[in-house]
Write a protein that holds these residues in place. Structure first.
Motif, PDB file in Angstrom:
ATOM      1  N   ASP A  12     -37.483 119.336 -15.233  1.00 30.12           N
ATOM      2  CA  ASP A  12     -38.171 119.670 -13.976  1.00 30.12           C
ATOM      3  C   ASP A  12     -39.683 119.724 -14.173  1.00 30.12           C
ATOM      4  OD1 ASP A  12     -36.032 119.819 -12.201  1.00 30.12           O
ATOM      5  OD2 ASP A  12     -35.583 121.902 -12.711  1.00 30.12           O
ATOM      6  N   ARG A  13     -40.103 120.392 -15.252  1.00 30.53           N
ATOM      7  CA  ARG A  13     -41.542 120.509 -15.512  1.00 30.53           C
ATOM      8  C   ARG A  13     -42.185 119.149 -15.768  1.00 30.53           C
ATOM      9  NH1 ARG A  13     -39.623 125.062 -18.383  1.00 30.53           N
ATOM     10  NH2 ARG A  13     -39.673 123.904 -20.366  1.00 30.53           N
ATOM     11  N   ALA A  14     -41.422 118.234 -16.353  1.00 31.71           N
ATOM     12  CA  ALA A  14     -41.942 116.901 -16.641  1.00 31.71           C
ATOM     13  C   ALA A  14     -41.846 115.969 -15.435  1.00 31.71           C
ATOM     14  CB  ALA A  14     -41.184 116.298 -17.822  1.00 31.71           C
ATOM     15  N   GLY A  15     -41.242 116.446 -14.355  1.00 26.93           N
ATOM     16  CA  GLY A  15     -41.112 115.625 -13.159  1.00 26.93           C
ATOM     17  C   GLY A  15     -39.989 114.606 -13.227  1.00 26.93           C
ATOM     18  N   ALA A  16     -39.045 114.791 -14.142  1.00 31.36           N
ATOM     19  CA  ALA A  16     -37.941 113.848 -14.290  1.00 31.36           C
ATOM     20  C   ALA A  16     -36.887 114.068 -13.206  1.00 31.36           C
ATOM     21  CB  ALA A  16     -37.309 113.996 -15.675  1.00 31.36           C
ATOM     22  N   ARG A  17     -36.336 112.976 -12.707  1.00 30.05           N
ATOM     23  CA  ARG A  17     -35.206 113.051 -11.778  1.00 30.05           C
ATOM     24  C   ARG A  17     -33.910 113.001 -12.579  1.00 30.05           C
ATOM     25  NH1 ARG A  17     -34.265 108.766  -9.083  1.00 30.05           N
ATOM     26  NH2 ARG A  17     -33.016 109.778  -7.457  1.00 30.05           N
ATOM     27  N   TYR A  18     -32.895 113.749 -12.101  1.00 27.56           N
ATOM     28  CA  TYR A  18     -31.612 113.738 -12.798  1.00 27.56           C
ATOM     29  C   TYR A  18     -30.493 114.114 -11.840  1.00 27.56           C
ATOM     30  CZ  TYR A  18     -32.293 118.842 -13.072  1.00 27.56           C
ATOM     31  OH  TYR A  18     -32.514 120.168 -12.780  1.00 27.56           O
ATOM     32  N   ALA A  19     -29.271 113.824 -12.240  1.00 26.20           N
ATOM     33  CA  ALA A  19     -28.071 114.251 -11.522  1.00 26.20           C
ATOM     34  C   ALA A  19     -27.305 115.224 -12.407  1.00 26.20           C
ATOM     35  CB  ALA A  19     -27.199 113.058 -11.155  1.00 26.20           C
ATOM     36  N   LEU A  20     -26.614 116.157 -11.769  1.00 27.62           N
ATOM     37  CA  LEU A  20     -25.894 117.204 -12.493  1.00 27.62           C
ATOM     38  C   LEU A  20     -24.409 117.109 -12.185  1.00 27.62           C
ATOM     39  CD1 LEU A  20     -25.964 119.871 -14.183  1.00 27.62           C
ATOM     40  CD2 LEU A  20     -26.163 121.089 -11.999  1.00 27.62           C
ATOM     41  N   ALA A  21     -23.575 117.035 -13.238  1.00 29.13           N
ATOM     42  CA  ALA A  21     -22.119 117.031 -13.101  1.00 29.13           C
ATOM     43  C   ALA A  21     -21.581 118.370 -13.582  1.00 29.13           C
ATOM     44  CB  ALA A  21     -21.512 115.893 -13.924  1.00 29.13           C
ATOM     45  N   THR A  22     -20.720 118.987 -12.768  1.00 34.30           N
ATOM     46  CA  THR A  22     -20.160 120.295 -13.101  1.00 34.30           C
ATOM     47  C   THR A  22     -18.643 120.253 -12.993  1.00 34.30           C
ATOM     48  OG1 THR A  22     -22.117 121.379 -12.152  1.00 34.30           O
ATOM     49  CG2 THR A  22     -20.184 122.755 -12.533  1.00 34.30           C
ATOM     50  N   VAL A  23     -17.953 120.766 -14.002  1.00 38.07           N
ATOM     51  CA  VAL A  23     -16.499 120.904 -13.917  1.00 38.07           C
ATOM     52  C   VAL A  23     -16.196 122.049 -12.955  1.00 38.07           C
ATOM     53  CG1 VAL A  23     -14.371 121.421 -15.176  1.00 38.07           C
ATOM     54  CG2 VAL A  23     -16.173 120.068 -16.269  1.00 38.07           C
ATOM     55  N   VAL A  24     -15.457 121.747 -11.871  1.00 33.00           N
ATOM     56  CA  VAL A  24     -15.192 122.779 -10.869  1.00 33.00           C
ATOM     57  C   VAL A  24     -13.756 123.279 -10.898  1.00 33.00           C
ATOM     58  CG1 VAL A  24     -17.054 121.988  -9.368  1.00 33.00           C
ATOM     59  CG2 VAL A  24     -14.755 121.056  -9.041  1.00 33.00           C
ATOM     60  N   SER A  25     -12.854 122.521 -11.517  1.00 29.50           N
ATOM     61  CA  SER A  25     -11.491 123.034 -11.691  1.00 29.50           C
ATOM     62  C   SER A  25     -10.829 122.289 -12.843  1.00 29.50           C
ATOM     63  CB  SER A  25     -10.655 122.885 -10.418  1.00 29.50           C
ATOM     64  OG  SER A  25     -10.362 121.529 -10.149  1.00 29.50           O
ATOM     65  N   VAL A  26      -9.884 122.958 -13.487  1.00 30.94           N
ATOM     66  CA  VAL A  26      -9.121 122.352 -14.582  1.00 30.94           C
ATOM     67  C   VAL A  26      -7.671 122.783 -14.451  1.00 30.94           C
ATOM     68  CG1 VAL A  26     -11.119 122.414 -16.130  1.00 30.94           C
ATOM     69  CG2 VAL A  26      -9.446 124.263 -16.222  1.00 30.94           C
ATOM     70  N   SER A  27      -6.781 121.961 -14.999  1.00 29.91           N
ATOM     71  CA  SER A  27      -5.380 122.351 -15.098  1.00 29.91           C
ATOM     72  C   SER A  27      -4.799 121.697 -16.330  1.00 29.91           C
ATOM     73  CB  SER A  27      -4.598 121.936 -13.850  1.00 29.91           C
ATOM     74  OG  SER A  27      -4.582 120.520 -13.714  1.00 29.91           O
ATOM     75  N   GLY A  28      -3.741 122.290 -16.855  1.00 31.70           N
ATOM     76  CA  GLY A  28      -3.121 121.764 -18.049  1.00 31.70           C
ATOM     77  C   GLY A  28      -4.016 121.898 -19.259  1.00 31.70           C
ATOM     78  N   SER A  29      -3.934 120.935 -20.150  1.00 29.54           N
ATOM     79  CA  SER A  29      -4.647 121.008 -21.425  1.00 29.54           C
ATOM     80  C   SER A  29      -6.014 120.351 -21.329  1.00 29.54           C
ATOM     81  CB  SER A  29      -3.817 120.337 -22.514  1.00 29.54           C
ATOM     82  OG  SER A  29      -4.397 120.547 -23.782  1.00 29.54           O
ATOM     83  N   ALA A  30      -6.801 120.757 -20.341  1.00 30.55           N
ATOM     84  CA  ALA A  30      -8.149 120.217 -20.173  1.00 30.55           C
ATOM     85  C   ALA A  30      -9.070 120.792 -21.240  1.00 30.55           C
ATOM     86  CB  ALA A  30      -8.676 120.542 -18.788  1.00 30.55           C
ATOM     87  N   PRO A  31     -10.028 119.983 -21.738  1.00 31.16           N
ATOM     88  CA  PRO A  31     -10.817 120.409 -22.894  1.00 31.16           C
ATOM     89  C   PRO A  31     -11.960 121.366 -22.598  1.00 31.16           C
ATOM     90  CG  PRO A  31     -11.389 118.171 -22.265  1.00 31.16           C
ATOM     91  CD  PRO A  31     -10.233 118.570 -21.403  1.00 31.16           C
ATOM     92  N   ARG A  32     -12.477 121.396 -21.384  1.00 30.36           N
ATOM     93  CA  ARG A  32     -13.612 122.262 -21.081  1.00 30.36           C
ATOM     94  C   ARG A  32     -13.290 123.139 -19.876  1.00 30.36           C
ATOM     95  NH1 ARG A  32     -18.575 120.906 -23.221  1.00 30.36           N
ATOM     96  NH2 ARG A  32     -19.032 123.063 -22.670  1.00 30.36           N
TER      97      ARG A  32
END
Length: 359
Positions: A12-32
């Motif tokens: 943000d301070r450098a003025g870079a643009r980016y996209a953010l991916a967030t894990v919002v749900s998991v089931s079973g043997s999900a790793p994160r």
């Protein structure tokens, strides 16, 4: 998200643009766990992880797509899906990922700090992101009504350390993912020994705020424990009775000296903390129990004591002993059995839908 928030703030301070991916749900043997995050900058740089490697490539491309379109995307990857097989999710679980354009800078700054905060991601419409602390709200969904409902829900979840998807009762059909970032749990290590150095080190690695306390000032020094958060020279039982603890606090007693252990454990076993463990042989443990009974502790209180401390790993060195202690703590916190996984059945990962987010 907290583990990459400092990097996002730098972008943000450098003025870079980016996209953010967030894990919002998991089931079973999900790793994160829910709340795990990965960000991709316009120049192709990436921070964080959403799957420990399984679907990173697919999510990376989704982030690049969102950078181009500016439109948020919500997508699932599961074992039975062709997309999961192509992306490489062979572990048998399902993860749902929300990818959005970069959140407001003040939200990132709130997560990058050390104070407790809940971050709410609207999963429909604008994909707005709101940071909610105990006494403030940063960001908006564009509706005062929605903001108020999200803030109330987020504070309730932050109070319990929960994370997950909630439906907004004031706006049917609109879901919000709320990730709680509580203050780090405290690890209180009593006894400034060589074992304490190893336990303190692994405690920091596990994300704890670590304090080492010993009545002997010559041993309780920052020179011997340079990486911990606090070194205290005081009688252990007096310090424990006066310091802040909560239901996530871990108490590890390594002194194995009755004049320190007994008054300390008398206090510790009557506090609503998560774990109390004490080092010592089986004979030392039996003698310690007798002294604690003489001090008035009940069998119910004594049943909370993990001693001899740690899991049976055959540990001998201070470092190996620290691993055994940490393993017992993790098993207790996550509901593990402590058995080799090849001797167990069922999911490898226990249900974390309501666990505090630490990433």
């Amino acid at each position: 998200m907290r583990e990459i928030a400092a990097g996002l703030a730098a972008w943000d301070r450098a003025g870079a643009r980016y996209a953010l991916a967030t894990v919002v749900s998991v089931s079973g043997s999900a790793p994160r766990a829910p709340g795990s995050a990965m960000a991709v900058a316009e120049d192709g740089a990436a921070l964080g992880s959403v799957s420990g490697g399984c679907v990173e490539g697919a999510v990376y491309e989704l982030c690049r797509e969102v950078l181009t379109t500016g439109v948020a995307v919500r997508e699932s990857f599961g074992y039975s899906d062709d997309s999961a097989l192509a992306a490489g999710l062979p572990c048998g679980g399902t993860i749902e990922v929300f990818v959005q354009p970069q959140p407001p800078r003040h939200v990132v700054e709130a997560v990058a700090g050390s104070a407790p905060v809940a971050v709410a991601h609207l999963l429909e419409g604008s994909g707005a992101t709101i940071a909610v602390g105990p006494g403030d709200v940063r960001g908006t969904a564009g509706s005062a009504r929605i903001d108020a409902v999200v803030a109330g829900e987020a504070r309730a979840m932050l109070d319990s350390g929960a994370s997950g998807i909630r439906s907004l009762r004031c706006h049917p059909g609109t879901d919000v993912f709320i990730a709680s970032y509580a203050a780090p749990p405290r690890l209180l290590v009593f006894g400034a020994t060589d074992h304490a150095q190893a336990v303190a080190s692994i405690g920091k690695y596990l994300g704890c705020r670590v304090t080492v306390c010993d009545a002997r000032a010559v041993f309780a020094t920052t020179a011997r424990f340079p990486d911990v958060d606090e070194v205290v020279a005081a009688w252990p039982h007096r310090y424990l009775a006066s310091t802040a603890t909560d239901a996530r606090t871990l108490v590890v007693v390594l002194t194995h000296d009755p004049k320190f252990d007994v008054p300390l454990l008398e206090v510790a076993l009557r506090l609503p903390v998560a774990y109390v463990g004490a080092m010592g042989s089986r004979r030392t443990h039996d003698e310690r129990l007798d002294r604690l009974r003489e001090a008035g502790l009940t069998d119910r209180e004594l049943a909370r004591l993990h001693s001899p401390i740690g899991l049976d790993l055959g540990a001998r060195t201070p470092e190996e002993t620290a691993v055994a202690i940490a393993a017992e703590v993790v098993a207790l916190r996550r509901g593990g059995t402590g058995l080799p996984l090849r001797h167990t059945t069922g999911p490898l990962h226990h249900d974390t839908r309501t666990s505090p987010v630490t990433t």
